[in-house]
Design an enzyme around this catalytic site. Sequence first.
Site, PDB file in Angstrom:
ATOM      1  N   SER A 673     -11.209   1.871 -14.492  1.00 59.46           N
ATOM      2  CA  SER A 673     -10.768   2.787 -15.734  1.00 59.46           C
ATOM      3  C   SER A 673     -11.724   3.116 -16.346  1.00 59.46           C
ATOM      4  CB  SER A 673      -9.377   3.259 -16.319  1.00 59.46           C
ATOM      5  OG  SER A 673      -9.981   1.370 -17.048  1.00 59.46           O
ATOM      6  N   LYS A 716      -5.135   0.717 -25.103  1.00 52.87           N
ATOM      7  CA  LYS A 716      -6.588   1.407 -25.049  1.00 52.87           C
ATOM      8  C   LYS A 716      -6.098   1.987 -25.904  1.00 52.87           C
ATOM      9  CE  LYS A 716      -7.476   0.896 -20.508  1.00 52.87           C
ATOM     10  NZ  LYS A 716      -7.669   1.947 -18.850  1.00 52.87           N
TER      11      LYS A 716
END
Length: 767
Positions: A673, A716
Amino acid sequence: MKMPAVALRGMVILPGMIAHFDVSREKSIKAVEACMMEEQKIFLVTQRDVEQEEPALEDLYKIGIIAEVKQVIKLQNHIVRILVEGKERAEINTFLDHPEYLLAEIVRFDETVDDGLTEEVKTAMLRGVQETFERYGAVNPRMGKEMLRQVKETADLEKLMDMLANNLPFRYEEKQKMLEAVSLTERYEVLMALLLKEIEITAIKNEFQVKVKQRVDKNQKEYLLREQMKVIREELGEDNTESDADSYLEDLKKLEADKEIKEKIKKEISRFKNISASSSESAVSRGYIETLLELPWDKASRDNRDIKNAEKILNEDHYGLEKVKERMLEFLAVRNLTKKGQSPIICLVGPPGTGKTSIARSVARALDKKYVRISLGGVRDEAEIRGHRKTYVGAMPGRIVNGLRSAGVKNPLMLLDEIDKMSSDYRGDTASALLEVLDSEQNSKFRDHYVEVPVDLSEVFFIATANSLQDIPRPLLDRMEVIEVTSYTENEKAHIAKEHLLAKQMEKNGLKSGQLSVSDKALAKIIRGYTREAGVRNLERKLGEIARKAARDIYENDKKKVKVTEQNVEKYLGKEKYSFDLKNDTDEIGIVRGLAWTSVGGDTLEIEVNIMPGKGEIQLTGQLGDVMKESAQAGLSYIRSVSNEYQISKKFFQENDIHIHIPEGAVPKDGPSAGITMATAMLSAITGTPVRADVAMTGEITLRGRVLPIGGLKEKTLAAKNAGIKTVCVPKKNEKDIDEISEEIKKGLEIVFVENLSQVLEVAFAK
Ligand code: ADP
């Protein structure tokens, strides 16, 4: 070619092997004599059946070996001992007619077929063999150091394989397989399979040895104790068997259970009466009867069906966790309406410390159910779930039946904790045993090896917990209804601490309400500076620490009340342990902030890229895993493929090196990611464009610059928010997860959904 032949019994000679053996069959002795007249070469081939006296062609293996006879010694009784050296493989075609000995027509294999393997492949195979042998040596302490050294030093694959085949204690059938493997690849496969099998067998054997030893020790001790007990009993003139059996019968009368089960127990009791009290069998029988009598066959507790009350209790015990609470209330409602209804099997999945175990306990309280917890973490043996047969020394029922026994009713709430940490090995498949437990078609007749009669689990309310969905075996997952429990935001943590944890810890440490207060600001500081986690376990621990110290303060210094504020937190907890990476103040070239997801929640990570003169190499440093490295490569390939668009000269990549670094490696990070983050940092460094300091991003990148979705969006974005970021770029495909993110996070944070890298750059590059 023609050659005198000898049929070998129970042995195989391989090339390079020097061995001696005795020849006694008349035909064989003649063959040896004949070969000594000529070139001293003899064809040795093994017979399939050791017992065969006069083997015909089909009784022999096809492939044998041409050997050189080095020495012949005549012993007594017409026995000849010969010393041979194996030379090369050959295949037998037929036997030619010869009156005195076997004369074989054979075909030599030209040379070893090496399959056109490249040197690299051969080296790889060589290392494979060496490493596997090392493992073999490790479980086989008898393997001498000399042998280990030789294996390490041999650089020729074929030689090494021959040497191992010659020296290891393989059976002759296995050696024959090695002989028949003509090409290097085949031989490699056969040898590796043999070695791996040996390793496995030795490991299992070692484990059994340890177990057997433990068991023998235990048996001996028990035996001694029992003998002593017998003497004592005799001295005192008492023997309990009769009276025990009577009390068992008494209990049996009161037992609520099926006829069939009662019959079984009755039979066992009368058997028990007839065994001598001092025999070990008596103890086994006693244990069995007691277990069966204690199991809640038809005994059930009454559930509380009051939904309002359940809701009140659930809210009382836990803050948030709406989805779990809602699902429980739905279940209650359905059951009240239908008057029955199968209990659902719910699996709570989420990071540690997010209240999975404790909500299950609270559900039990709300429904007035008995609660039992079964920890499955580290369970590898099927017998732990299904029990050991009672003929086994020290046999016990499995954990499920034990749980039921300690619950005392047939309809408890059973928590299967850490279902994802269970594993299987040769001792059986734990997952499939559990499958039977959870399958509503089968679990009304669950068979435990120890109990022997079927146990009804259909009324047990199962709740399972797990940290990650990936590690739960698929078929198990299909049986369960998954409810995800996500990590908490700071705000949620503060609520939980104020409304639940603090009071809990005060009570635990003997403080009355009013004796300790923690200000909001102090709490925020504890959450930020002293804990870093997805759940609240450490937070609870820290509050416990404060409560303990406060208790001491109150007791020793006669204080009425302890107030913890932002200023004096350090007095209680010491220096702050964590600091959040805040965003940089200025826009910089080649520095981009990414978002990572670790086991303790979200985090931001800063990626730095430098360009320097060189040869077009890419270098990666910092704590990063393989997936991350590959995704850096993919990003670079994409940039190279579109270098025209960004006016990057053709020669750039030949004349410069690119260095990517990810500082703050306290938590190892891996996963794809960070792809777009690394690509953006590289492009920024290559083109000299500064990147906005208040932008962070996450997303996997493909070779064509597309942005693929990621996991852990909530964690996140939360980390981004904490770091003071204004804008985050998130893959378009994650748009569906936006509901997970609470308003608290979204406020003041712009979330931009992107499909390709150019959209990212649009946002990230400072104008
Ligand atoms: P898990 O099983 O998810 O690892 P636990 O159930 O052991 O976590 O929770 C750890 C501690 O945090 C427990 O004392 C629990 O009561 C508390 N806790 C967690 N979440 C909440 C919440 N939402 N409200 C109140 N207490 C909570």
